[in-house]
Scaffold this motif. Sequence first.
Motif, mmCIF file in Angstrom:
data_model
loop_
_atom_site.group_PDB
_atom_site.id
_atom_site.type_symbol
_atom_site.label_atom_id
_atom_site.label_comp_id
_atom_site.label_asym_id
_atom_site.label_seq_id
_atom_site.Cartn_x
_atom_site.Cartn_y
_atom_site.Cartn_z
ATOM 1 N N LEU A 121 0.833 -1.205 0.000
ATOM 2 C CA LEU A 121 0.000 0.000 0.000
ATOM 3 C C LEU A 121 0.868 1.256 0.000
ATOM 4 O O LEU A 121 0.518 2.264 -0.630
ATOM 5 C CB LEU A 121 -0.926 -0.003 1.217
ATOM 6 N N GLY A 122 2.004 1.186 0.689
ATOM 7 C CA GLY A 122 2.917 2.327 0.694
ATOM 8 C C GLY A 122 3.438 2.634 -0.694
ATOM 9 O O GLY A 122 3.562 3.805 -1.088
ATOM 10 N N GLY A 123 3.729 1.584 -1.476
ATOM 11 C CA GLY A 123 4.169 1.782 -2.853
ATOM 12 C C GLY A 123 3.105 2.468 -3.692
ATOM 13 O O GLY A 123 3.400 3.349 -4.514
ATOM 14 N N LEU A 124 1.849 2.077 -3.481
ATOM 15 C CA LEU A 124 0.753 2.704 -4.221
ATOM 16 C C LEU A 124 0.574 4.168 -3.825
ATOM 17 O O LEU A 124 0.350 5.029 -4.685
ATOM 18 C CB LEU A 124 -0.548 1.945 -3.969
ATOM 19 N N VAL A 125 0.669 4.470 -2.535
ATOM 20 C CA VAL A 125 0.522 5.854 -2.075
ATOM 21 C C VAL A 125 1.625 6.735 -2.653
ATOM 22 O O VAL A 125 1.368 7.855 -3.125
ATOM 23 C CB VAL A 125 0.532 5.912 -0.536
ATOM 24 N N LEU A 126 2.853 6.243 -2.623
ATOM 25 C CA LEU A 126 3.959 7.006 -3.205
ATOM 26 C C LEU A 126 3.729 7.248 -4.691
ATOM 27 O O LEU A 126 3.896 8.372 -5.185
ATOM 28 C CB LEU A 126 5.283 6.256 -2.999
ATOM 29 N N LEU B 63 0.867 6.943 -6.673
ATOM 30 C CA LEU B 63 -0.360 7.600 -7.135
ATOM 31 C C LEU B 63 -0.558 9.003 -6.572
ATOM 32 O O LEU B 63 -1.188 9.850 -7.217
ATOM 33 C CB LEU B 63 -1.572 6.733 -6.780
ATOM 34 N N ILE B 64 0.002 9.245 -5.398
ATOM 35 C CA ILE B 64 -0.249 10.541 -4.746
ATOM 36 C C ILE B 64 1.031 11.374 -4.629
ATOM 37 O O ILE B 64 1.148 12.445 -5.221
ATOM 38 C CB ILE B 64 -0.890 10.335 -3.361
ATOM 39 N N TRP B 65 2.006 10.867 -3.875
ATOM 40 C CA TRP B 65 3.164 11.686 -3.527
ATOM 41 C C TRP B 65 4.009 12.056 -4.746
ATOM 42 O O TRP B 65 4.348 13.236 -4.949
ATOM 43 C CB TRP B 65 4.013 10.967 -2.486
ATOM 44 N N PHE B 66 4.363 11.090 -5.592
ATOM 45 C CA PHE B 66 5.210 11.394 -6.747
ATOM 46 C C PHE B 66 4.500 12.303 -7.750
ATOM 47 O O PHE B 66 5.126 13.162 -8.377
ATOM 48 C CB PHE B 66 5.668 10.105 -7.431
ATOM 49 N N LEU C 206 3.989 18.086 -9.910
ATOM 50 C CA LEU C 206 3.243 19.337 -10.061
ATOM 51 C C LEU C 206 3.975 20.516 -9.431
ATOM 52 O O LEU C 206 3.917 21.642 -9.938
ATOM 53 C CB LEU C 206 1.855 19.202 -9.423
ATOM 54 N N LEU C 207 4.687 20.260 -8.327
ATOM 55 C CA LEU C 207 5.311 21.335 -7.566
ATOM 56 C C LEU C 207 6.751 21.640 -7.975
ATOM 57 O O LEU C 207 7.224 22.756 -7.776
ATOM 58 C CB LEU C 207 5.274 20.998 -6.068
ATOM 59 N N ILE C 208 7.445 20.632 -8.502
ATOM 60 C CA ILE C 208 8.885 20.793 -8.790
ATOM 61 C C ILE C 208 9.117 20.636 -10.285
ATOM 62 O O ILE C 208 8.833 19.583 -10.864
ATOM 63 C CB ILE C 208 9.714 19.756 -8.006
ATOM 64 N N ARG C 209 9.662 21.659 -10.902
ATOM 65 C CA ARG C 209 9.887 21.655 -12.348
ATOM 66 C C ARG C 209 11.316 21.279 -12.732
ATOM 67 O O ARG C 209 11.554 20.835 -13.850
ATOM 68 C CB ARG C 209 9.564 23.046 -12.925
ATOM 69 N N SER D 118 12.688 10.385 -0.903
ATOM 70 C CA SER D 118 11.385 9.930 -0.413
ATOM 71 C C SER D 118 11.366 8.410 -0.267
ATOM 72 O O SER D 118 10.845 7.868 0.723
ATOM 73 C CB SER D 118 10.275 10.369 -1.368
ATOM 74 N N ILE D 119 11.941 7.727 -1.252
ATOM 75 C CA ILE D 119 12.010 6.260 -1.194
ATOM 76 C C ILE D 119 12.898 5.822 -0.032
ATOM 77 O O ILE D 119 12.539 4.921 0.742
ATOM 78 C CB ILE D 119 12.529 5.700 -2.530
ATOM 79 N N LYS D 120 14.070 6.462 0.103
ATOM 80 C CA LYS D 120 14.992 6.110 1.191
ATOM 81 C C LYS D 120 14.337 6.301 2.554
ATOM 82 O O LYS D 120 14.422 5.415 3.420
ATOM 83 C CB LYS D 120 16.258 6.965 1.092
ATOM 84 N N ASN D 121 13.683 7.435 2.757
ATOM 85 C CA ASN D 121 13.056 7.706 4.049
ATOM 86 C C ASN D 121 11.867 6.772 4.313
ATOM 87 O O ASN D 121 11.610 6.395 5.463
ATOM 88 C CB ASN D 121 12.611 9.163 4.116
ATOM 89 N N SER D 122 11.153 6.393 3.257
ATOM 90 C CA SER D 122 10.059 5.428 3.415
ATOM 91 C C SER D 122 10.596 4.070 3.858
ATOM 92 O O SER D 122 10.010 3.401 4.722
ATOM 93 C CB SER D 122 9.292 5.282 2.098
ATOM 94 N N PHE D 123 11.724 3.657 3.276
ATOM 95 C CA PHE D 123 12.347 2.390 3.665
ATOM 96 C C PHE D 123 12.831 2.443 5.117
ATOM 97 O O PHE D 123 12.713 1.460 5.858
ATOM 98 C CB PHE D 123 13.508 2.060 2.733
ATOM 99 N N ARG D 124 13.403 3.574 5.513
ATOM 100 C CA ARG D 124 13.858 3.720 6.898
ATOM 101 C C ARG D 124 12.686 3.585 7.869
ATOM 102 O O ARG D 124 12.787 2.899 8.895
ATOM 103 C CB ARG D 124 14.525 5.082 7.089
ATOM 104 N N LEU D 125 11.585 4.230 7.531
ATOM 105 C CA LEU D 125 10.399 4.138 8.371
ATOM 106 C C LEU D 125 9.911 2.701 8.457
ATOM 107 O O LEU D 125 9.596 2.195 9.551
ATOM 108 C CB LEU D 125 9.294 5.040 7.807
ATOM 109 N N PHE D 126 9.859 2.026 7.324
ATOM 110 C CA PHE D 126 9.397 0.636 7.266
ATOM 111 C C PHE D 126 10.265 -0.267 8.142
ATOM 112 O O PHE D 126 9.758 -1.057 8.955
ATOM 113 C CB PHE D 126 9.431 0.169 5.810
#
Length: 260
Positions: A25-30, A32-35, A40-43, A55-63
Motif C-alpha cells: 500500500l505504501g508503494g501505491l501511495v507514493l 499515485l499521490i506523492w510522486f 506538479l510542484l517541482i519543475r 522519499s524512497i529512502k526515508n520510506s524504507f527507513r520508516l518501514f
Amino acid sequence: MQRANLLNRLWRWFATGIFFVFFGLGGLVLSLIWFNLLRLLIRNPERLHSITLNSIKNSFRLFLNLLRRVGVLDYRIEGAELFKQDKGCLVVANHPSLLDYVLLASCMPRCDCIVKQALLKNPFVRGVIKSAGYLVNTESETLLRACEERLKGGGTLLIFPEGTRSVLGKEITLQRGAANIALRTGCDIRVVYISCHPPMLTKQGRWYNIPANKPLFIIKVKSKIVTQDFIEANDASPAMAARRLTHHLRSELILKNNEK
C-alpha cells in the motif's frame, strides 16, 4: 517459557503479514499521490529526481524502524558512512533475503538500482521503479550504456551479481554483469556483505515461514575494489578481465560468508 516463545512467534507471523500489506500500500501511495504531487510542484528535473530518491529512502527507513519496533526483526549496519565516498561507484552485495535492497537503499545517500523487467508488471512497485528512474534489466548492450551514463553522472549503482536470492546450503554463483559494467565504465566497486540469522524471507521460504527466534540482519560495508587492477597491459580480451574480476568478487563474498 515455551508458551512465551510460541506467542512471540505468532505475533511476528501476524506482524510480518500486516507489514507486507503495508509495504504494498505504501508503494501505491507514493506512486499515485506523492510522486504526482512532486511533479506538479517541482519543475527542475534534477531536484525532482533527488527528492524522489530521498522519499524512497526515508520510506524504507520508516518501514525498517517499524519492523524493529514491533519485534519482527532487528538489523545493524556497519560502515554506512563509507557510502558517502561512492559517487560514480558500483555497489556489489550478496543476496540472502527479500529485504536486502530495502536495507541498503535505506542507508545509501543515493541508490540507483537494476531491476528485473517482470517487476514492471507489479502494480505495487511499478510506479516507484519508474519514478525513481531505476534501470531495467533488458538487452545487455542497452543496459551497459545506461549504466555507463548513470555512473558518469555521479550515480551509485547497486547490483546483486547472483541475479537472484541465494539458495541456502549452496555456494554462490555470480553472473559477469557487475564485472562487465565496472570494466566498461572504469568505476570502482564497493563490496557489501549481508547476513541474516536465523534466515528469513529466503528464496526457498515464504513470508509466513517465520523463524523460531527474531532474525538479526547485519550489513557490513567493506573496502573498495579498484577495477583497473584487473586489466592487464598485455591482455586485450575484455572477457578475460571480466572473468578475473568476477572470480575475485566471488572470493570476497565467500570470504565474508566465512566471517559470520
